[in-house]
Design a protein around this motif. Structure first.
Motif, PDB file in Angstrom:
ATOM      1  N   ASP A 209     -82.500  21.504  74.742  1.00 50.12           N
ATOM      2  CA  ASP A 209     -81.835  22.687  74.196  1.00 50.12           C
ATOM      3  C   ASP A 209     -80.716  22.276  73.246  1.00 50.12           C
ATOM      4  OD1 ASP A 209     -83.496  24.379  75.611  1.00 50.12           O
ATOM      5  OD2 ASP A 209     -82.080  24.706  77.258  1.00 50.12           O
ATOM      6  N   TRP A 210     -79.989  21.233  73.599  1.00 48.03           N
ATOM      7  CA  TRP A 210     -78.958  20.702  72.710  1.00 48.03           C
ATOM      8  C   TRP A 210     -79.576  20.238  71.388  1.00 48.03           C
ATOM      9  CZ3 TRP A 210     -73.993  21.207  72.323  1.00 48.03           C
ATOM     10  CH2 TRP A 210     -73.160  21.306  73.447  1.00 48.03           C
TER      11      TRP A 210
ATOM     12  N   THR B 166     -74.964  29.506  64.728  1.00 49.79           N
ATOM     13  CA  THR B 166     -75.992  29.382  65.765  1.00 49.79           C
ATOM     14  C   THR B 166     -75.305  29.475  67.114  1.00 49.79           C
ATOM     15  OG1 THR B 166     -77.414  27.984  64.396  1.00 49.79           O
ATOM     16  CG2 THR B 166     -77.746  27.868  66.785  1.00 49.79           C
TER      17      THR B 166
ATOM     18  N   ILE C  23     -80.153  30.982  70.496  1.00 47.38           N
ATOM     19  CA  ILE C  23     -81.009  30.122  71.304  1.00 47.38           C
ATOM     20  C   ILE C  23     -80.671  30.347  72.773  1.00 47.38           C
ATOM     21  CG2 ILE C  23     -81.638  27.740  71.874  1.00 47.38           C
ATOM     22  CD1 ILE C  23     -80.860  27.000  68.978  1.00 47.38           C
TER      23      ILE C  23
ATOM     24  N   THR D 206     -71.451  26.974  71.543  1.00 45.31           N
ATOM     25  CA  THR D 206     -72.059  27.021  72.875  1.00 45.31           C
ATOM     26  C   THR D 206     -71.299  28.065  73.696  1.00 45.31           C
ATOM     27  OG1 THR D 206     -70.627  25.338  73.892  1.00 45.31           O
ATOM     28  CG2 THR D 206     -72.591  24.558  72.711  1.00 45.31           C
TER      29      THR D 206
ATOM     30  N   ALA E 117     -80.462  23.129  69.238  1.00 41.53           N
ATOM     31  CA  ALA E 117     -79.291  23.855  68.748  1.00 41.53           C
ATOM     32  C   ALA E 117     -78.509  23.082  67.692  1.00 41.53           C
ATOM     33  CB  ALA E 117     -78.375  24.202  69.917  1.00 41.53           C
TER      34      ALA E 117
ATOM     35  N   LEU F 193     -75.853  28.896  71.332  1.00 39.43           N
ATOM     36  CA  LEU F 193     -76.602  28.424  72.495  1.00 39.43           C
ATOM     37  C   LEU F 193     -75.925  28.994  73.730  1.00 39.43           C
ATOM     38  CD1 LEU F 193     -78.684  26.578  73.945  1.00 39.43           C
ATOM     39  CD2 LEU F 193     -76.962  24.744  73.840  1.00 39.43           C
TER      40      LEU F 193
END
Length: 377
Positions: free
Chosen positions: A68-69, A29, A59, A7, A72, A31
Motif C-alpha cells: 500500500d505504501w 493523494t 487509496i 497518510t 501511494a 492513504l
C-alpha cells in the motif's frame, strides 16, 4: 504542481489539510484505512470522507502494508505522515495495535525510502504533546524539574498535583519548549516519540528533510463525533446531545492547550513550504492552558443544556495533569501565529455540531474497557 501524499488523510486534520493544499494548487493523494472508530461502519457516509471525495486520489489501505505504501508513494514529492492510532487511554491496553500502526507503519515507509528508488523530497510527521509526559515544572527547592507520571498512591487520595521527582513537593507548571525532556507517560506518547525520532534519524542519514510537529489538542468543525477515545470537545458534545451527564476526571482543573484546526493546517503548510523547517521539531498550539471544567461549562452553556457536570475524582493512569506549548521557536523560524482564540473556535465548533446527526454515545463503553484493565479508578 507539487504532489503530496497524506497518510490518514481522510481524518480530521488530514482532510482539512488536503482541501487547503488543493486550493493552493497541490495534487493530493490520500492513504487511509478508514477506521470504523472514526468513520463508522460505512466510510462512504462519513462527512470527513465526503469532504474529499472526488478531489483527491484516494487509496484505501494501511500503513502497515508495504505494498500500500509503494502504491501511494508513486511519483510523490512530499509525505505528510498523519496516520496513527491516537487515544491515550486506549493505548494503555491495545498496545500491539498502537505499536503496529504507529511504529511499524512508520518503519515501512522509512524502509522503502532507504532501500528503493523514490521521488520523495520531504517528510512532515505528526508528533504530539504526549511525548513530553508531564512536561517541565518549577520546584521551590530544586528549580527546573521533569516530573515522572503521577502515582496512584496520591491520586487515590484526591491529590492530583504534580510532584517534584527529587523532594516530592508540589511543583509549578511551566510552558513546554521543544527542548523539554521527552518522557511520555502513555504507550501512545511513546509511539509518537518513536515515530518522530525514527523519521529524523533516517531523514538525516538520507539527506532527506524531515519536519516534526508536536500538535497540542486539535479541535474544530469536522472532528469525529463517533470516537469515544479521543477529543474532549467531541466526547462532551456527544454526551450532551444524548442528554447524558458529563463525568469530569480528577478535580476538573487538569488543563490542555486547545488549537483550532485552521491554525494547525496553516502551521503544517508552513512546514511543507519553508526550508527553515527542515530537520526541526515544532510545538503547534496556542500557548494558553484551559481547564477541562471550563470546556465542559462552556459547551453546556452554548448548547443550552441541562445535563449535570459531575466532577467525580475518577482518574486514568497514563493521563498527564497539564500541558501548554511554548511557541517561541515556531514563531521565530516559521512566522506562525495562531489566529483563532478558544472562544471563537468553540463557538464555530458548536455551530457545526448543531447541524450534525446525533451520534450514539459509546463513552461509557470506553470507560468500562479501561476499568476492566485496572486503568480507570
Amino acid at each position: 504542481m507539487k504532489k503530496v501524499l497524506i497518510t490518514g488523510g481522510a481524518g480530521f486534520i488530514g482532510s482539512n489539510l488536503a482541501l487547503k493544499l488543493i486550493e493552493k494548487g497541490y495534487e493530493v493523494t490520500i492513504l487511509d484505512n478508514m477506521s470504523k472508530q472514526i468513520h463508522g461502519e460505512d466510510y462512504t457516509k462519513s462527512n470527513l470522507y465526503r469532504n474529499i471525495e472526488g478531489k483527491v486520489k484516494f487509496i484505501l489501505g494501511s500503513v502497515e502494508n508495504k505494498e500500500d505504501w509503494r502504491k501511494a508513494l508513486k511519483n510523490i514529492e512530499i509525505v505528510v505522515h498523519l496516520a496513527a492510532e491516537t487515544g491515550t487511554g486506549q493505548s494503555m491496553y491495545e498496545i500491539n495495535k498502537y505499536i503496529d500502526v504507529n511504529i511499524k507503519g512508520t518503519s515501512e515507509l522509512l524502509d522503502i525510502l532507504t532501500n528503493e528508488i523514490h521521488s520523495i523530497k520531504k517528510i512532515v510527521v505528526a508528533s504530539s504533546r504526549a511525548i513530553y509526559g508531564e512536561g517541565e515544572y518549577i520546584c521551590p527547592n530544586h528549580g527546573l524539574v521533569y516530573p515522572e507520571e503521577r502515582e496512584d498512591k496520591y491520586m487515590s487520595c484526591g491529590d492530583f498535583s504534580v510532584k517534584c521527582p527529587i523532594c516530592d513537593v508540589t511543583v509549578k507548571l511551566k510552558a513546554t519548549t521543544e527542548e523539554t525532556k521527552k518522557h511520555p507517560s502513555s504507550v501512545y506518547g511513546f509511539t509518537k516519540q518513536a515515530q518522530e525520532e525514527m523519521c529524523m534519524i533516517v531523514g538525516k542519514s538520507l539527506n532527506l528533510p524531515v519536519v516534526a510537529f508536536r500538535y497540542q489538542n486539535v479541535y474544530g468543525p469536522g472532528q469525529s463525533l463517533k470516537n469515544p477515545y479521543t477529543g474532549i470537545l467531541s466526547i462532551f458534545s456527544t454526551r450532551i446531545k444524548n442528554n447524558n451527564n458529563i463525568n469530569i476526571f480528577e478535580d476538573g482543573q487538569e488543563s490542555r492547550d486547545f488549537i483550532y484546526i485552521d491554525d494547525v493546517v496553516e502551521a503544517t503548510i508552513l512546514g511543507i513550504e519553508k526550508n527553515e523547517a527542515n530537520y526541526q521539531t515544532f510545538n503547534v498550539g496556542t500557548g494558553v492552558a484551559i481547564t477541562v471544567q471550563e470546556v465542559a461549562e462552556i459547551l453546556k452553556e452554548k448548547y443550552n443544556s441541562n445535563v449535570k457536570i459531575e466532577i467525580s475524582g475518577n482518574y486514568r493512569l497514563g493521563d498527564i495533569r497539564h500541558n501548554y506549548a511554548d511557541l517561541t521557536k515556531i514563531k521565530k523560524l516559521l512566522g506562525f501565529q495562531p489566529k483563532i482564540n478558544f472562544n471563537t473556535g468553540i463557538s464555530r465548533f458548536v455551530k457545526w455540531v448543531e447541524t450534525q446527526n446525533i451520534e450514539n454515545d459509546n463513552y461509557e463503553k470506553s470507560i468500562e474497557e479501561m476499568r476492566q484493565k485496572g486503568l480507570y479508578k
